[in-house]
Design a protein around this motif. Structure first.
Motif, PDB file in Angstrom:
ATOM      1  N   GLN A  88      33.362 217.656  64.698  1.00 54.13           N
ATOM      2  CA  GLN A  88      34.719 218.187  64.640  1.00 54.13           C
ATOM      3  C   GLN A  88      35.487 217.611  63.444  1.00 54.13           C
ATOM      4  O   GLN A  88      36.168 218.348  62.721  1.00 54.13           O
ATOM      5  N   GLN A  89      35.374 216.321  63.211  1.00 53.48           N
ATOM      6  CA  GLN A  89      36.071 215.676  62.091  1.00 53.48           C
ATOM      7  C   GLN A  89      35.649 216.261  60.751  1.00 53.48           C
ATOM      8  O   GLN A  89      36.460 216.389  59.839  1.00 53.48           O
ATOM      9  N   ASN A 131      34.571 219.217  60.347  1.00 52.32           N
ATOM     10  CA  ASN A 131      34.795 220.664  60.392  1.00 52.32           C
ATOM     11  C   ASN A 131      33.493 221.443  60.158  1.00 52.32           C
ATOM     12  O   ASN A 131      33.456 222.407  59.400  1.00 52.32           O
ATOM     13  N   PRO A 168      29.170 212.362  72.793  1.00 52.51           N
ATOM     14  CA  PRO A 168      30.595 212.527  72.480  1.00 52.51           C
ATOM     15  C   PRO A 168      30.966 212.041  71.066  1.00 52.51           C
ATOM     16  O   PRO A 168      31.766 212.691  70.384  1.00 52.51           O
ATOM     17  N   ALA A 169      30.381 210.952  70.629  1.00 51.66           N
ATOM     18  CA  ALA A 169      30.653 210.458  69.269  1.00 51.66           C
ATOM     19  C   ALA A 169      30.143 211.453  68.232  1.00 51.66           C
ATOM     20  O   ALA A 169      30.808 211.711  67.216  1.00 51.66           O
ATOM     21  N   ALA A 221      29.714 214.713  68.707  1.00 53.07           N
ATOM     22  CA  ALA A 221      30.575 215.902  68.772  1.00 53.07           C
ATOM     23  C   ALA A 221      31.889 215.663  68.039  1.00 53.07           C
ATOM     24  O   ALA A 221      32.386 216.545  67.321  1.00 53.07           O
ATOM     25  N   LYS A 222      32.432 214.472  68.187  1.00 45.31           N
ATOM     26  CA  LYS A 222      33.674 214.129  67.491  1.00 45.31           C
ATOM     27  C   LYS A 222      33.463 214.163  65.978  1.00 45.31           C
ATOM     28  O   LYS A 222      34.298 214.661  65.231  1.00 45.31           O
ATOM     29  N   ARG A 223      32.332 213.652  65.535  1.00 46.00           N
ATOM     30  CA  ARG A 223      32.015 213.639  64.096  1.00 46.00           C
ATOM     31  C   ARG A 223      31.871 215.062  63.567  1.00 46.00           C
ATOM     32  O   ARG A 223      32.327 215.378  62.473  1.00 46.00           O
TER      33      ARG A 223
END
Length: 124
Positions: free
Chosen positions: A101-102, A104, A94-95, A97-99
């Motif tokens: 997304q951040q 882009n 999850p971390a 995946a968040k990165r």
């Protein structure tokens, strides 16, 4: 071993023990270093090592044969791998995946890079 100040030493020693088992350096039914020997090796108080051994016993990674010492418990490797898979899937992915997304980033490009790294690692 270099200990960090952010975590109790006995927890760090327990993590070291897990790594020894996960890597296959300590195998099932094999005797592990005595509390005293590991304390000397790591330059820590044997009581600290004993806390680590107690923690590993509670997690069913090692067991004590009275008068003979501590041994790696059958199935300890699998317990550690499952624990690490759970941590990886619940925390690290999850971390990551968040990165992605951040930043882009295109997920398909990231996944192809990961696949390439995995293939290269398998060749080694």
């Amino acid at each position: 071993m270099q200990f960090n100040n952010h975590q109790s030493i006995y927890v760090q020693i327990a993590a070291l023990m897990e790594e020894e088992i996960a890597s296959g350096r300590w195998v099932a039914e094999e005797r592990i270093p005595s509390v005293r020997d590991l304390g000397i090796q790591l330059e820590v108080n044997p009581n600290t090592v004993m806390r680590s051994y107690e923690m590993a016993q509670e997690e069913e990674l090692i067991y004590n044969k009275r008068g003979l010492g501590y041994f790696v418990k059958q199935g300890a490797h699998s317990i550690i791998i499952e624990k690490r898979k759970k941590t990886f899937s619940e925390t690290e992915i999850p971390a990551f995946a968040k990165r992605i997304q951040q930043l882009n980033l295109d997920a398909a490009v990231v996944f192809s890079i990961i696949q390439k790294i995995i293939v290269e690692h398998e060749k080694k």
